[in-house]
Every structure is written in structure tokens, then in C-alpha cells.
Design an enzyme around this catalytic site. Structure first.
Site, PDB file in Angstrom:
ATOM      1  CE1 TYR A  54      -4.258  -1.531   0.195  1.00 15.67           C
ATOM      2  CE2 TYR A  54      -3.070  -3.056   1.695  1.00 15.67           C
ATOM      3  CZ  TYR A  54      -4.172  -2.748   0.955  1.00 15.67           C
ATOM      4  OH  TYR A  54      -5.336  -3.600   0.721  1.00 15.67           O
ATOM      5  NE  ARG A 123     -10.681  -0.312  -7.965  1.00 16.99           N
ATOM      6  CZ  ARG A 123     -10.077   0.166  -6.457  1.00 16.99           C
ATOM      7  NH1 ARG A 123      -9.187  -0.420  -6.133  1.00 16.99           N
ATOM      8  NH2 ARG A 123     -10.897   1.034  -5.650  1.00 16.99           N
ATOM      9  CB  THR A 129     -13.467   1.090  -1.090  1.00 17.07           C
ATOM     10  OG1 THR A 129     -12.729   1.333  -2.209  1.00 17.07           O
ATOM     11  CG2 THR A 129     -12.558   0.753   0.246  1.00 17.07           C
ATOM     12  CG  ASN A 160     -12.617  -4.467   0.854  1.00 16.14           C
ATOM     13  OD1 ASN A 160     -11.503  -5.359   0.995  1.00 16.14           O
ATOM     14  ND2 ASN A 160     -12.311  -3.124   0.678  1.00 16.14           N
ATOM     15  CG  HIS A 163      -5.503  -5.184  -3.258  1.00 13.24           C
ATOM     16  ND1 HIS A 163      -5.671  -3.842  -2.953  1.00 13.24           N
ATOM     17  CD2 HIS A 163      -4.511  -5.308  -4.361  1.00 13.24           C
ATOM     18  CE1 HIS A 163      -4.566  -3.113  -3.797  1.00 13.24           C
ATOM     19  NE2 HIS A 163      -4.298  -3.841  -4.555  1.00 13.24           N
ATOM     20  CD  GLU A 174      -1.561  -2.628  -6.060  1.00 13.36           C
ATOM     21  OE1 GLU A 174      -2.119  -3.399  -6.607  1.00 13.36           O
ATOM     22  OE2 GLU A 174      -1.706  -1.583  -5.269  1.00 13.36           O
TER      23      GLU A 174
HETATM   24  P1  IDP Z   1      -9.448  -0.224  -2.399  1.00 10.87           P
HETATM   25  O1  IDP Z   1      -9.137  -1.584  -1.892  1.00 10.87           O
HETATM   26  O2  IDP Z   1     -11.056  -0.273  -3.094  1.00 10.87           O
HETATM   27  O3  IDP Z   1      -8.496   0.290  -3.461  1.00 10.87           O
HETATM   28  P2  IDP Z   1      -8.238   1.821  -0.891  1.00 10.87           P
HETATM   29  O4  IDP Z   1      -8.569   3.305  -0.504  1.00 10.87           O
HETATM   30  O5  IDP Z   1      -7.000   1.627  -1.498  1.00 10.87           O
HETATM   31  O6  IDP Z   1      -9.354   1.050  -1.324  1.00 10.87           O
HETATM   32  O7  IDP Z   1      -8.300   1.344   0.908  1.00 10.87           O
HETATM   33  C1  IDP Z   1      -7.358   0.346   0.915  1.00 10.87           C
HETATM   34  C2  IDP Z   1      -8.261  -0.605   2.101  1.00 10.87           C
HETATM   35  O8  IDP Z   1      -8.295  -0.212   3.366  1.00 10.87           O
HETATM   36  C3  IDP Z   1      -9.637  -1.051   1.876  1.00 10.87           C
HETATM   37  O9  IDP Z   1      -9.810  -1.944   0.750  1.00 10.87           O
HETATM   38  C4  IDP Z   1     -10.309  -1.390   2.988  1.00 10.87           C
HETATM   39  O10 IDP Z   1      -9.991  -2.662   3.361  1.00 10.87           O
HETATM   40  C5  IDP Z   1      -9.552  -0.423   3.958  1.00 10.87           C
HETATM   41  N1  IDP Z   1     -10.338   0.945   4.278  1.00 10.87           N
HETATM   42  C6  IDP Z   1     -10.384   1.911   3.162  1.00 10.87           C
HETATM   43  N2  IDP Z   1     -10.891   2.844   4.143  1.00 10.87           N
HETATM   44  C7  IDP Z   1     -11.292   2.409   5.354  1.00 10.87           C
HETATM   45  C8  IDP Z   1     -12.170   2.837   6.543  1.00 10.87           C
HETATM   46  O11 IDP Z   1     -12.454   4.221   6.713  1.00 10.87           O
HETATM   47  N3  IDP Z   1     -11.961   2.092   7.513  1.00 10.87           N
HETATM   48  C9  IDP Z   1     -11.227   0.914   7.475  1.00 10.87           C
HETATM   49  N4  IDP Z   1     -10.956   0.545   6.510  1.00 10.87           N
HETATM   50  C10 IDP Z   1     -10.825   1.059   5.365  1.00 10.87           C
HETATM   51 MG    MG Z   2      -6.567   0.984  -3.599  1.00 12.41          MG
END
Ligand code: IDP
Ligand code: MG
Length: 196
Positions: A54, A123, A129, A160, A163, A174
Site C-alpha cells: 500500500y 475494479r 471499497t 471487503n 484487493h 504491485e
Molecule cells: P480499495 O481497496 O478499494 O482500493 P483503498 O482506498 O485503497 O480501497 O483502501 C485500502 C483498504 O483499506 C480498503 O480495501 C479497506 O479494506 C480499507 N479501508 C479503506 N477505508 C477504510 C476506513 O475508513 N475504515 C476501515 N478500513 C478502510
Molecule cells: Mg486501493
């Protein structure tokens, strides 16, 4: 420039997806859409590996934090009460710390996917997300209802399932971070010449 059908992206079935038996279901959705798995393995990642997976720059922290703040505002929940701050970068940093804890609780399944505009196509299949916001028909929208409003109280990430790289820069970084060139394979799918 690479042809649109040669675009590559990285997908991880996260520990919650693996533990819930959703590896096959996840892969099936990519294959059905006409995307090609060109590398695949199971890895129990270290915290350092996730830290480097990340991003660690303020833009990413700020994007993550702002989206969380916005979500809380729409739900009339006080973001400061949950995070102790309204600063988007600080919120993003907390989320990253939780990711280091969470992504190392068990093995993940890592894969490189190649195909037509693979980054955006994947995506779309993965969905929003926050699973509570993800549309039915997407992986996150079909198999989860998790939400930051529940996750943040418990000081954990939103679970979720998968990734997927968010853009070209992430995909390049990545893929290199998870796979050596020898682990990535070149072959033709039998239906490629019919599909496009
Ligand atoms: P993405 O996985 O959809 O690309 P990102 O913004 O890259 O989303 O965030 C990485 C991961 O961080 C998310 O998949 C989720 O598991 C976690 N995450 C993002 N925002 C939050 C939050 O507000 N609370 C808890 N976990 C979060
Ligand atoms: Mg992301």
C-alpha cells in the site's frame, strides 16, 4: 503503448475471502468476463510486505481519509468521535496501520490478471471499497455488507474480500512487488479470437 487487451492488474483474495472459501468464486468472475489469469499463488504476507504494497504518501492517506469523512458526514456520524481527528491524512494513516494488522492474519491468494482494460474492468467486477455501498453483482456487493461505521468502532479495516490495483501506477508497482518475471506466464485463451 500496450494494446487494451494486454493491460495487467494485481488482485489479492484477502484473508477474509480465503477464510470464507471465496477464492474460486472470485477467480470465476474474472474468467467468465474474459480476463486471463497469468500468475497465481498463495502467500502469508509479512507486515513489511503489506506496508510496501500500500502507498505511504499523503495523497493516498488523504484520499482514504476524505472518503471516510464523507461517508460519516452522509450518515450523520461524528468522524472525530471515531478517529480522534478530522484530519484526512491522519485518518488514512490509521487505516494503513489496521491494514498491516489485518492483511497478515492469514494467507492471501495473489494473481496477475491480463485482459481488456484489465485495471478498470477488474475494479468494476470488485465494486466499491465499502461493501455496504457496493452494487449487487459485484464481488464486494454480493458477499459482504461491511462498512466503515462498524469497522472504525472496532478499530479494524473494512473487510471487503478482494484487493485490486486502483490505477496504472499501482498495478505496475504491485505486480512487481508480488511476482518475479518468471512467475508470470504467457498463453492464449481458446476463446480470445472469438471475443475480440
Ligand atoms: P480499495 O481497496 O478499494 O482500493 P483503498 O482506498 O485503497 O480501497 O483502501 C485500502 C483498504 O483499506 C480498503 O480495501 C479497506 O479494506 C480499507 N479501508 C479503506 N477505508 C477504510 C476506513 O475508513 N475504515 C476501515 N478500513 C478502510
Ligand atoms: Mg486501493
Amino acid at each position: 503503448m500496450a494494446k487494451p487487451q494486454d493491460e495487467r492488474t494485481l488482485v489479492l483474495v484477502k484473508p477474509d475471502g480465503v477464510i470464507r472459501g471465496l477464492i474460486g468464486e472470485t477467480i470465476l468472475r474474472f474468467e467468465k468476463r474474459g480476463l486471463k489469469i497469468i500468475a497465481l499463488k498463495m502467500v502469508w504476507p509479512t507486515s513489511e510486505h503489506i506496508d510496501q504494497h500500500y502507498p505511504s504518501h499523503n495523497e493516498w492517506f488523504s484520499n482514504v481519509g476524505s472518503r471516510t469523512s464523507e461517508f460519516f458526514k452522509n450518515k450523520n456520524i461524528d468522524v472525530k468521535e471515531h478517529f480522534g481527528t478530522e484530519n484526512a491524512v491522519e485518518i488514512g494513516k490509521q487505516v494503513k496501520d489496521w491494514l498491516l494488522d489485518y492483511m497478515t492474519v492469514g494467507p492471501v491468494v495473489a494473481m496477475v490478471i491480463e485482459g481488456m482494460h484489465a485495471i478498470t474492468t477488474v475494479r468494476k467486477l470488485v465494486g466499491h471499497t465499502y461493501p455496504i455501498e457496493a452494487l449487487p453483482g459485484t464481488i464486494r456487493g454480493d458477499f459482504s455488507v461491511d462498512t466503515p461505521s462498524a469497522a472504525n468502532v472496532e478499530k479494524r479495516v473494512v473487510k471487503n474480500i478482494v484487493h485490486a490495483s486502483g490505477n496504472e501506477d499501482e498495478a505496475m508497482h504491485e505486480i512487481e512487488h508480488w511476482f518475479s518475471p518468471e512467475e508470470i506466464h504467457h498463453y492464449k485463451r481458446a476463446d480470445e479470437h472469438i471475443m475480440f
